[in-house]
Design a protein around this motif. Structure first.
Motif, short mmCIF file in Angstrom:
data_model
loop_
_atom_site.label_atom_id
_atom_site.label_comp_id
_atom_site.label_asym_id
_atom_site.label_seq_id
_atom_site.Cartn_x
_atom_site.Cartn_y
_atom_site.Cartn_z
N TRP A 1 1.18 2.50 -10.01
CA TRP A 1 0.54 3.68 -10.60
C TRP A 1 -0.39 3.28 -11.72
O TRP A 1 -1.53 3.74 -11.80
CB TRP A 1 1.59 4.68 -11.11
N CYS A 2 0.10 2.41 -12.61
CA CYS A 2 -0.74 1.95 -13.73
C CYS A 2 -1.99 1.23 -13.21
O CYS A 2 -3.09 1.44 -13.72
CB CYS A 2 0.05 1.01 -14.64
N LEU A 3 -1.81 0.40 -12.17
CA LEU A 3 -2.93 -0.39 -11.67
C LEU A 3 -3.98 0.48 -10.97
O LEU A 3 -5.14 0.09 -10.88
CB LEU A 3 -2.44 -1.48 -10.72
N SER A 4 -3.56 1.66 -10.48
CA SER A 4 -4.53 2.51 -9.80
C SER A 4 -5.06 3.62 -10.71
O SER A 4 -5.72 4.53 -10.24
CB SER A 4 -3.92 3.10 -8.53
N GLY A 5 -4.75 3.54 -12.01
CA GLY A 5 -5.30 4.51 -12.96
C GLY A 5 -4.48 5.78 -13.10
O GLY A 5 -4.89 6.71 -13.79
N TRP A 6 -3.31 5.84 -12.43
CA TRP A 6 -2.44 7.02 -12.52
C TRP A 6 -1.29 6.72 -13.48
O TRP A 6 -0.11 6.90 -13.15
CB TRP A 6 -1.94 7.42 -11.13
N TYR B 1 6.59 5.83 -18.19
CA TYR B 1 5.62 6.58 -18.99
C TYR B 1 6.29 7.32 -20.14
O TYR B 1 7.27 8.03 -19.97
CB TYR B 1 4.89 7.58 -18.11
N LYS B 2 5.73 7.12 -21.33
CA LYS B 2 6.22 7.82 -22.53
C LYS B 2 5.01 8.34 -23.30
O LYS B 2 3.94 7.73 -23.25
CB LYS B 2 6.98 6.85 -23.44
N ARG C 1 -5.67 5.69 -18.88
CA ARG C 1 -6.44 5.14 -20.00
C ARG C 1 -7.91 4.96 -19.63
O ARG C 1 -8.80 5.10 -20.46
CB ARG C 1 -5.83 3.80 -20.46
N GLY C 2 -8.17 4.66 -18.35
CA GLY C 2 -9.55 4.52 -17.89
C GLY C 2 -10.32 5.83 -18.03
O GLY C 2 -11.49 5.84 -18.42
#
Ligand code: ZN
Length: 345
Positions: free
Chosen positions: A98-103, A110-111, A294-295
């Protein structure tokens, strides 16, 4: 350091100014000298306590932070003391699918700052260095602090989830809210026709200034009926919802055939009633949206730096007056963001 803390969940009187130890940073973290921290509805939910969510006590609220670097962890590269940043409010692992795909907000770890971990109602806050987004002196500390959460949320809702297009018509609930005032500007840059609601005639003028084409006072008129009138009986292509209980059914009734409703919040309560027959016959889409990546925030901050989007600050209170700031938000008196000034007077 000075911080506004609460030791037990409850009303605004639980918020107290206290001396607490400064946070100790990990090798991949940075200690920020907080200059301003904006309020969000999340702060109110967190203070009141939510069923099923454990928040470490005593707790420091605040996820919308602007500040200067004070201390740098041993593994952090390319960041210098005194550099100015806003903080991306979501902390995630940074390496899952998820983090690597921008989600980022779907990451299991996730916090949100100021929610599950201590936030920015304090002289100092510690954050992972990858959450820092550099800013310019185009805006004040208070203006920058007012941006991250609402612009990120509104961007993820309109661009990523609802995929709002030029020439479409959108109903944005609550022009005076943080998310509403950010969404109006984003919808304007996309080239949409914007209808919005307010609960007070005083908010009509500022809503129009931000880019709204039609402003509906929901206390005086049935907004769903007014939306039909303003769209020749067709309804809107997209509704941006974040009110929940009080408005949801009418928001659905405001949608055109094949319309999309995107929701990110329930400031008036989480329970709704809906008639599923309208959903399938009119072929509506219901879209959930939660924070963003973040992107995406980086992209939004770019538009802010260029002046295509602008911070909307309602009022600024000193940190010590956090109770008054919460009161103002609870009373829905604000147009735009309520911000706490920290170390900056
Ligand atoms: Zn992750």
């Amino acid at each position: 350091m000075k911080a506004i803390i609460f030791k037990e969940h409850g009303d605004i009187n639980r918020l107290t100014l206290a001396d607490v130890p400064e946070p100790t940073i990990e090798p991949d973290e940075v200690l920020l000298h907080v200059r301003a921290c904006a309020l969000n509805h999340l702060d109110i939910w967190t203070r009141q306590g939510m069923p099923g969510v454990t928040i470490p006590l005593p707790h420091i609220l605040g996820c919308d932070i602007a500040g200067e670097v004070e201390q740098i962890g041993s593994e952090v590269k390319g960041i210098t003391k005194g550099a100015r940043f806003v903080v991306s409010p979501g902390i995630s692992c940074g390496h899952c699918k998820w983090c690597l795909s921008g989600w980022d907000s779907l990451c299991d770890q996730y916090k949100i700052l100021g929610f599950q971990v201590d936030g920015g109602y304090a002289d100092y806050v510690k954050v992972p260095s990858r959450n820092l987004i550099p800013i310019t002196d185009r805006y004040s500390w208070e203006e920058w602090a007012s941006c991250p959460l609402v612009f990120l949320t509104a961007w993820h809702m309109l661009v990523t989830r609802a995929q709002l297009e030029k020439g479409e018509t959108i109903l944005i609930q609550a022009a005076g809210s943080g998310v509403g005032s950010a969404a109006i500007q984003i919808a304007k840059t996309i080239g949409a026709q914007i209808l919005t609601t307010v609960g007070d005639d005083k908010k009509e003028e500022p809503a129009k200034k931000l880019g709204a084409d039609h402003v509906i006072n929901y206390k005086k008129t049935d907004f769903a009926k007014k939306v039909r009138d303003l769209t020749q009986g067709q309804g809107v292509h997209v509704v941006l919802e974040h009110i929940g209980g009080e408005t949801f059914e009418k928001s659905l009734a405001s949608l055109a055939k094949k319309g999309r409703l995107v929701t990110c919040g329930v400031t008036s309560g989480p329970q709704i009633q809906m008639d599923l027959r309208f959903l399938f016959v009119r072929q509506h889409s219901l879209l959930g949206s939660f924070m963003g990546g973040r992107g995406e925030l980086n992209e939004v901050v770019g538009l802010l730096k260029q002046g295509h989007l602008k911070p909307v600050v309602d009022t600024v209170f000193p940190l010590s007056e956090a109770r008054k700031a919460h009161r103002r938000m609870l009373d829905r008196k604000n147009f735009g963001k309520i911000v706490l000034q920290v170390n900056n007077g």
